[in-house]
Design an enzyme around this catalytic site. Sequence first.
Site, short mmCIF file in Angstrom:
data_model
loop_
_atom_site.label_atom_id
_atom_site.label_comp_id
_atom_site.label_asym_id
_atom_site.label_seq_id
_atom_site.Cartn_x
_atom_site.Cartn_y
_atom_site.Cartn_z
N CYS A 132 0.84 -1.19 0.00
CA CYS A 132 0.00 0.00 0.00
C CYS A 132 0.87 1.24 0.00
CB CYS A 132 -0.92 0.01 1.22
SG CYS A 132 -2.00 1.45 1.28
N VAL A 133 0.72 2.01 -1.05
CA VAL A 133 1.52 3.21 -1.19
C VAL A 133 1.17 4.25 -0.14
CG1 VAL A 133 0.55 5.03 -2.64
CG2 VAL A 133 2.55 3.96 -3.33
#
Length: 302
Positions: free
Chosen positions: A141-142
């Site tokens: 997850c950025v």
Amino acid sequence: QVLSFVIPTQLQGATHRALHRLFHTRSCLFVALHIALQAAVYGEYTWEVFAYCWELQFHLVLLLLPYLLLAGNVACFVLCSRADPGTITKSSHASLVKIYAYDGVLFQKGVPCPTCNMEKPARSKHCSFCSVCVHRFDHHCVWVNNCIGAFNAKYFVLYLLTLTAMAAAIAAITAAFLVRLVLLSDMMHGRYIDDQGQERTVEILFLVQHLFLTFPRIVFMLGFVILLVLVLGAYCCFSLYLALTNQTANEWYKSRRYGCSHHLTVQPPDGRVVYKNIYSKGAWMNLKEIFKPPTELERKKK
């Protein structure tokens, strides 16, 4: 001629890697933008919507709900960012490799990770951004700048739920305030003179235009928040679907090449490989597994 070919190729490769990493690591610009948007929404809600609703005698608990959800959302964000997603180390490898069976399609027994030099446990994946193998890998997850794996998936689900609930609560309270105004003013039974000088009854379009001219910031905020509810709600529903069917985003994406089911792996007569989800144990048990990941001891009891 060789150099003229090699140098551009190397530059292209370096550029590709740089862009790839840019979109898979948290950006300070996006963080600042997120904080600014959230501050703008909560500022408008606090100074106008909350104040007006308080004068109209809305229940205090209802008005405080967005703030409570914000506190829970921040807590889930911090936990999801800092919690170990399930990093597979040499000391934990022996126990983690026994938790899930190999399905023979997405996960093959005896396949080593070329970077970590260890056999990949079923449902694991090496994250090139974190440089580790992650147990029950979902995705990197950025936004939280961390992998989502077996041990922080619950925080990620709660983060999405509270984020969607925040937007929905603000949208619902704001919409309720505008509806209350319309009902109190009895505007729907009013009439107005149009540009041609003809008398017309109040319609929805006229009502929206009037509210926008009277409360422009509130109406604009409501439209923005409703858009967020739709986008976040769709992603939240997809994440809940994965949780209820005991799939990760990585498995769902890879299984699209084989078709999808929730039974045992089979080999059709034509020799084509078909993927069957062997990890699903029913919706309730699947959801329970998100919040209480199985251990080697629990698996032996079964």
